[in-house]
Design a protein around this motif. Sequence first.
Motif, PDB file in Angstrom:
ATOM      1  N   TRP A  22       6.511   0.199  14.691  1.00  0.00           N
ATOM      2  CA  TRP A  22       7.521   0.965  13.970  1.00  0.00           C
ATOM      3  C   TRP A  22       6.992   1.305  12.573  1.00  0.00           C
ATOM      4  O   TRP A  22       6.257   0.508  11.970  1.00  0.00           O
ATOM      5  N   THR A  23       7.377   2.457  12.057  1.00  0.00           N
ATOM      6  CA  THR A  23       7.075   2.754  10.657  1.00  0.00           C
ATOM      7  C   THR A  23       8.068   1.994   9.783  1.00  0.00           C
ATOM      8  O   THR A  23       9.247   1.876  10.114  1.00  0.00           O
ATOM      9  N   VAL A  24       7.577   1.456   8.679  1.00  0.00           N
ATOM     10  CA  VAL A  24       8.396   0.688   7.743  1.00  0.00           C
ATOM     11  C   VAL A  24       8.008   1.079   6.324  1.00  0.00           C
ATOM     12  O   VAL A  24       6.899   1.584   6.088  1.00  0.00           O
ATOM     13  N   PRO A  25       8.878   0.838   5.334  1.00  0.00           N
ATOM     14  CA  PRO A  25       8.536   1.179   3.949  1.00  0.00           C
ATOM     15  C   PRO A  25       7.313   0.404   3.466  1.00  0.00           C
ATOM     16  O   PRO A  25       7.204  -0.810   3.676  1.00  0.00           O
ATOM     17  N   ILE A  26       6.413   1.096   2.813  1.00  0.00           N
ATOM     18  CA  ILE A  26       5.194   0.456   2.314  1.00  0.00           C
ATOM     19  C   ILE A  26       5.534  -0.671   1.347  1.00  0.00           C
ATOM     20  O   ILE A  26       4.909  -1.737   1.361  1.00  0.00           O
ATOM     21  N   GLU A  27       6.535  -0.458   0.508  1.00  0.00           N
ATOM     22  CA  GLU A  27       6.886  -1.466  -0.500  1.00  0.00           C
ATOM     23  C   GLU A  27       7.294  -2.781   0.141  1.00  0.00           C
ATOM     24  O   GLU A  27       7.009  -3.860  -0.389  1.00  0.00           O
ATOM     25  N   ALA A  28       7.970  -2.711   1.294  1.00  0.00           N
ATOM     26  CA  ALA A  28       8.405  -3.936   1.968  1.00  0.00           C
ATOM     27  C   ALA A  28       7.229  -4.724   2.508  1.00  0.00           C
ATOM     28  O   ALA A  28       7.297  -5.959   2.638  1.00  0.00           O
ATOM     29  N   LEU A  29       6.131  -4.045   2.825  1.00  0.00           N
ATOM     30  CA  LEU A  29       4.934  -4.726   3.310  1.00  0.00           C
ATOM     31  C   LEU A  29       4.089  -5.260   2.165  1.00  0.00           C
ATOM     32  O   LEU A  29       3.418  -6.283   2.306  1.00  0.00           O
ATOM     33  N   ARG A  30       4.097  -4.584   1.049  1.00  0.00           N
ATOM     34  CA  ARG A  30       3.261  -5.002  -0.078  1.00  0.00           C
ATOM     35  C   ARG A  30       3.697  -6.349  -0.640  1.00  0.00           C
ATOM     36  O   ARG A  30       2.861  -7.169  -1.037  1.00  0.00           O
ATOM     37  N   ALA A  31       5.008  -6.583  -0.684  1.00  0.00           N
ATOM     38  CA  ALA A  31       5.539  -7.759  -1.383  1.00  0.00           C
ATOM     39  C   ALA A  31       4.929  -9.076  -0.911  1.00  0.00           C
ATOM     40  O   ALA A  31       4.558  -9.909  -1.743  1.00  0.00           O
ATOM     41  N   PRO A  32       4.815  -9.348   0.396  1.00  0.00           N
ATOM     42  CA  PRO A  32       4.290 -10.654   0.827  1.00  0.00           C
ATOM     43  C   PRO A  32       2.779 -10.755   0.883  1.00  0.00           C
ATOM     44  O   PRO A  32       2.251 -11.830   1.164  1.00  0.00           O
ATOM     45  N   LEU A  33       2.053  -9.672   0.613  1.00  0.00           N
ATOM     46  CA  LEU A  33       0.599  -9.713   0.729  1.00  0.00           C
ATOM     47  C   LEU A  33      -0.024 -10.431  -0.461  1.00  0.00           C
ATOM     48  O   LEU A  33       0.445 -10.308  -1.591  1.00  0.00           O
ATOM     49  N   PRO A  34      -1.111 -11.160  -0.226  1.00  0.00           N
ATOM     50  CA  PRO A  34      -1.798 -11.827  -1.334  1.00  0.00           C
ATOM     51  C   PRO A  34      -2.572 -10.824  -2.176  1.00  0.00           C
ATOM     52  O   PRO A  34      -2.851  -9.696  -1.739  1.00  0.00           O
ATOM     53  N   ALA A  35      -2.936 -11.235  -3.374  1.00  0.00           N
ATOM     54  CA  ALA A  35      -3.749 -10.391  -4.247  1.00  0.00           C
ATOM     55  C   ALA A  35      -5.073 -10.058  -3.559  1.00  0.00           C
ATOM     56  O   ALA A  35      -5.677 -10.904  -2.906  1.00  0.00           O
ATOM     57  N   GLY A  36      -5.482  -8.829  -3.690  1.00  0.00           N
ATOM     58  CA  GLY A  36      -6.748  -8.405  -3.089  1.00  0.00           C
ATOM     59  C   GLY A  36      -6.595  -7.604  -1.818  1.00  0.00           C
ATOM     60  O   GLY A  36      -7.554  -6.986  -1.363  1.00  0.00           O
TER      61      GLY A  36
END
Length: 250
Positions: free
Chosen positions: A45-59
């Motif tokens: 499914w397509t999802v908002p990019i911002e919702a995926l960015r939040a839990p990602l680690p730095a880098g």
Amino acid sequence: MTLDFLDAPARQAATLRAAEHRPWPLPAGGWAQAQTWEDLLFAHWTVPIEALRAPLPAGLEVDTFGGEAYLGLTPFRVTNLRLRGLPPLPLLSAFLELNCRTYVSRGGEKPGIWFFSLAASSRLAVEGARRLYRLPYFRARMHGPPRFSSVREGGGHVWESSYRPTGTAAPAEPGSLEHFLAERYCLYTVDAEGALCRAEIHHPPWPLQRAEADIVRNTVPPEGLRVDGEPHLMFSGRQDVLIWPLERVD
């Protein structure tokens, strides 16, 4: 089934003979384990990019296709799991799995997979993957496929579906959405100290078919990543996979 069990080690190792399709060369070191994945559904499914960015680690950055970010659910059967140099062990090498994932890259290089969660019917597989690959694996009660159900121990995270392939199996065309979603050759995670790590993966090009699915219930995506609408569906009958040890990313 018995013949496949005996043939699996040679078939898995033979995947190294074809590497021209890879986006970067095979790793220099030796692979650590082999698996075969069967009756796999890719549901995206397509999802908002911002919702995926939040839990990602730095880098890590979210990898997109045509400006869209994707969340994937992939139920399948694992067979012929083995460590390098050993045969698959009866009663231990086969189990069911369901993972929830998205697509990431580091500095625009080595696009790979980030797992939000993974469920497996094997307690040994869960403990091994947590220790060796620092992945968020959980034990679940699972049945299937083609009617595939997964209920995580402790409650929540339920998946109920049925699915089947349609059409003819063929590799995805480079530059297509199917190629973007399936042709991934590493996974990312973080270790106990929070350092970014990567495990290299190798497999032949995915033999993909169109698919139909009836998704009855899906509470697997993490909070804040609700999925709506009809998913993009693909099916693969079998894929042999080699996985290298987890290493810190410099």
